[in-house]
Design a protein around this motif. Sequence first.
Motif, short mmCIF file in Angstrom:
data_model
loop_
_atom_site.label_atom_id
_atom_site.label_comp_id
_atom_site.label_asym_id
_atom_site.label_seq_id
_atom_site.Cartn_x
_atom_site.Cartn_y
_atom_site.Cartn_z
N ARG A 189 0.85 -1.19 0.00
CA ARG A 189 0.00 0.00 0.00
C ARG A 189 0.88 1.24 0.00
O ARG A 189 2.01 1.22 0.49
N TYR A 191 4.22 0.17 1.93
CA TYR A 191 3.98 -0.53 3.19
C TYR A 191 3.43 -1.92 2.88
O TYR A 191 2.48 -2.07 2.10
N PHE A 239 1.50 -5.28 3.70
CA PHE A 239 0.42 -5.82 4.53
C PHE A 239 0.25 -7.29 4.19
O PHE A 239 0.16 -7.67 3.02
N GLN A 284 -0.26 -4.95 8.91
CA GLN A 284 0.96 -4.31 8.43
C GLN A 284 2.19 -5.03 8.99
O GLN A 284 2.29 -5.28 10.19
#
Lengths: 216, 282
Positions: free
Chosen positions: B41, B51, B53, B58
């Motif tokens: 993301r 980021y 996930f 996360q």
Amino acid sequence: MSARISLFVALLSFVTADFGASSAGRGSFVNGPAHNGEEITCDLPASEHLRNIGSHVDQKGMCVLSSVEMAARWQGMTEWHGLRDWAAREPGGAWPEKVDRQVVAFAKQHSLTPPIYLQYQGRDPRPLLDAIDRTARMACVTYGYSPRYGGSIAHMVCCVKFRRQWAVVLDNNFPGEDLYEWVPLDEFLRRVKHPTGTAWVFVWLTPPPPPAPHNK
Amino acid sequence: MIPFRPFLISSALLAASLGDSSTSCPDGRCAVAPSPTVEWRRRSDAPGEAYLFIDGVQAGGYNRARDEWRDFDGRAWSAPRPLFAAPDFRGVEVTSASGPVRNYGLELDKLPTHDGRYSLCGRTVTRSEALQALAVGEPFRDDSQLLRVTIIGTPAQRQLVLDDFDRDSALRAWKSRALVSALTPDNPRIRDAGFKTDGTPTIYVQAPSGQVLHRQDEYRGSEPLAEALEIADRRRKDPNYDPSKDPDLNRRTSDNSIRVRTWHLYLGAGLLLALLLRRKAP
């Protein structure tokens, strides 16, 4: 008579002996952030140390901006993280005017206000290094010799302590918590000016990090 | 160090998703465990970051410009580390006027010898210009004994206070009497030092030693802050205080204790030498 004179000299030597004096005042050595009750002034966490690299363009060293960025990290200038790697996209090697240009260019590209900084070139950097340490800032200095290298070098390092008996070097070729180089002050000044005879000092004039808070 | 960790995480997850076939494959048919959902993301306000996930949780983040990966365990970020390890830089052998030199990044021929040259932000200044620009009696402002004012908050919260230090008559005078910093709550020099950071903003006033003399968790205006600074300045320790100079009004003048000083010893040694030599003289 000679026995009495010898006795006198022995007594005088006893009287004048400074039992607190360090016997390791001549050579440099590698150690952690503390030695014999003295601690470094600028205790930048090892996770924020930078290892020197060659420019992506011509492989010339990036020791100057490696040092300058570590000093920025110490002084809490988080917006300047990445300065060294950004500059590594250009040819390497540095001198004071190139640093001026790159600071302005980085600031412009990242919409930052260029912070105030001071550069000194000369034969007597001691008063400035005294003041930098006293105000808990991190000096970036030229460095022309160390037993680590076995010969003369053209290098810039960070000076994380400059007081009492010792100067302490954070060398971007040897980053790490236990790899500080402790150097007697006079020897350090000699190395800072070697081999050109003059020193080049860089210091950010932004505030040093606030001291850790504690109650009375 | 594992290079390109996200790829390996994804690969490891893929391998794990194939499952152990020894007990869960009756009749030679293996049940395939559902693969975790892996997604990257981005944030519009951080274009150079991505980021990771895994199943909506996360796992970490990567900054491309700095080549920094950080793990995230749901509460805190790990220290950053590069994904791509750079080889040790060995410098370049060059020949200088003083002989062979291994160069790690200085352009020696562009470092002229100077007998004391200062430059401020690229502008060469004389010593007197440096003094004038800095408005102090030395080429480098010694602020080591000033009060420390640290403003911690969002950019807007910090700027509100900084503007008053610039413009408001109550606070303007403190710019030369205190060292004012404005930092974000996640600045490592704040986060790792134990500062309280949940004010709106948090404003600390500290002695140079770090002792907290005043803290407020919201900005109440320039005059209350100036008042706090005044009180803090009065109460903090005098850096020139020397306990050895304290008078002891109860100390009797007929005190028989003798304080042996160094010069006493030198005098005694000199007298002893004179006595020894005199005995020898015919």
